[in-house]
Scaffold this motif. Structure first.
Motif, PDB file in Angstrom:
ATOM      1  N   LEU A   1       0.803  -1.222   0.000  1.00  0.00           N
ATOM      2  CA  LEU A   1       0.000   0.000   0.000  1.00  0.00           C
ATOM      3  C   LEU A   1       0.831   1.265   0.000  1.00  0.00           C
ATOM      4  O   LEU A   1       0.429   2.282  -0.569  1.00  0.00           O
ATOM      5  N   ALA A   2       2.020   1.230   0.610  1.00  0.00           N
ATOM      6  CA  ALA A   2       2.851   2.425   0.717  1.00  0.00           C
ATOM      7  C   ALA A   2       3.299   2.948  -0.643  1.00  0.00           C
ATOM      8  O   ALA A   2       3.582   4.141  -0.791  1.00  0.00           O
ATOM      9  N   SER A   3       3.355   2.066  -1.645  1.00  0.00           N
ATOM     10  CA  SER A   3       3.845   2.473  -2.964  1.00  0.00           C
ATOM     11  C   SER A   3       2.727   2.873  -3.917  1.00  0.00           C
ATOM     12  O   SER A   3       2.998   3.233  -5.065  1.00  0.00           O
ATOM     13  N   LEU A   4       1.487   2.831  -3.446  1.00  0.00           N
ATOM     14  CA  LEU A   4       0.349   3.108  -4.315  1.00  0.00           C
ATOM     15  C   LEU A   4      -0.188   4.516  -4.093  1.00  0.00           C
ATOM     16  O   LEU A   4      -0.073   5.078  -3.006  1.00  0.00           O
ATOM     17  N   ASP A   5      -0.793   5.072  -5.119  1.00  0.00           N
ATOM     18  CA  ASP A   5      -1.415   6.384  -5.024  1.00  0.00           C
ATOM     19  C   ASP A   5      -2.594   6.331  -4.055  1.00  0.00           C
ATOM     20  O   ASP A   5      -3.394   5.382  -4.093  1.00  0.00           O
ATOM     21  N   PRO A   6      -2.730   7.321  -3.163  1.00  0.00           N
ATOM     22  CA  PRO A   6      -3.839   7.308  -2.190  1.00  0.00           C
ATOM     23  C   PRO A   6      -5.219   7.206  -2.831  1.00  0.00           C
ATOM     24  O   PRO A   6      -6.142   6.636  -2.249  1.00  0.00           O
TER      25      PRO A   6
END
Length: 371
Positions: free
Chosen positions: A325-330
């Motif tokens: 999740l940290a690497s994905l766009d919010p």
């Protein structure tokens, strides 16, 4: 409701079965088994013995899996994979195992089928020391015979542009006075009985406790009775978003991934995450696979966050590795069922409950829906 022994699973176009239990209709088990045995033996030489055969559900989902996982892994591992499509034919897997002709190696499978197939010796026990750090995975992703492939969710959705007031719960979904219009629901007992109890005030943590009692089942069906005149039943996953777009329903239950895809296409649809229900599909290695070591390497590849990020960008299902999740766009993570803010408000599907009681509840639901 008493716990029932788990029956042998069967599912094939030639062997009619219930959608949850995969259990054959009386009198056709031997005929279906014989047909499938001959089919497996007949095609046994069709698959290349020196290549691993990976099997998923086809369509856009398999294309995303292939592009994010299968093709990159085959290139990195130096051994291209053979892809095939699975449509729930667990009976075929059983015949492979029983006859010693295991022509598939790794299969994507639903959680109830994984549980039963593992109990019946259809799948290899996984060596989790080879598959990555289980602490990175969401709860229940790491199973004895399966590694979760993705997280799916069924939730309440509506078109923001067509409702003056936003619904916030399944109680609102049932409130046809404050929110007039048709309601879309899947034509199945699973999901609907849970949603009915939530609409009737049962807390998330108590849903399956209540549903496991005769009184709880009666309560759920009584709640469905209230809404029945306003229900438009969907059977294909594409229908709910089509109905929302056309204004045929004012709100609907829907697979959240379909809503995310519709939003990417410009639709102003919204998901009510509190009270959503989520579950997982799994990767399982078929017992007797000649490529079990390579299958373990593929699962380890799939479990890495950078590869799951590639997959989620192609199709908006929830990743199972929490580091993804940290690497994905919010804007993308807010639509994923495995995002912490969504998962903490959701009901995890109780696989054991539906394995034990699915057949009887689906039969009762079908009778109820037909009246």
């Amino acid at each position: 409701m008493s716990r029932k022994p788990r029956p042998v699973l069967h599912s094939d176009p030639h062997c009619p079965a219930s959608p949850i239990t995969r259990r054959p209709h009386p009198g056709i088990k031997s005929a279906c088994y014989g047909f499938l045995a001959s089919l497996v033996l007949a095609v046994g030489g069709a698959q290349a013995a020196d290549q691993m055969v990976v099997v998923s559900y086809g369509g856009a989902g398999q294309k995303a899996i292939s592009d994010a996982f299968f093709k990159p892994f085959g290139k990195a591992d130096g051994k291209p994979l053979v892809e095939s499509e699975y449509n729930g034919e667990l009976a075929r897997i059983k015949v492979m195992v029983d006859t010693g002709h295991t022509d598939w190696d790794l299969v994507q499978i639903e959680a109830p089928d994984l549980a039963r197939g593992c109990d019946e010796g259809m799948f290899e026990r996984l060596d989790w020391q080879k598959l990555g750090d289980t602490r990175e995975l969401i709860p229940d992703a790491a199973q004895e015979c399966g590694s979760a492939s993705m997280v799916w969710s069924v939730a309440l959705a509506y078109d923001v542009d067509k409702l003056a007031k936003a619904p916030a719960s399944w109680a609102d979904f049932w409130d046809v006075k404050q929110f007039p219009g048709k309601r879309g629901l899947r034509k199945r007992a699973v999901y609907n009985l849970e949603f009915a109890l939530l609409a009737d005030g049962v807390k998330l943590e108590d849903v399956y406790k209540v549903l496991a009692t005769p009184a709880g089942v009666e309560r759920a069906f009584a709640k469905l009775d209230e809404l029945k005149p306003h229900i438009q039943w969907w059977e294909a996953g594409a229908q709910p978003v089509q109905w929302l777009a056309a204004g045929d329903v004012s709100m609907t239950s829907v697979y959240s991934g379909r809503v995310a895809a519709a939003r990417q296409e410009g639709r102003n649809f919204s998901v009510v995450w509190p009270g959503s229900l989520y579950g997982m599909d799994y990767w399982a290695i078929i017992k007797g696979s000649r490529h079990a070591d390579q299958a373990h390497r593929l699962i380890a590849f799939i479990n890495k966050p950078e590869h799951q990020a590639d997959y989620v960008k192609l199709i908006p299902y929830g990743p199972t590795n929490q580091k993804t999740l940290a690497s994905l766009d919010p804007s993308l993570t807010q639509m994923l069922p495995s995002s912490p803010q969504n998962m903490t408000q959701a009901l995890p599907m109780n696989v054991e409950f539906w394995v034990d009681h699915g057949e009887e509840l689906e039969q009762r639901f079908n009778g109820w829906a037909a009246k």
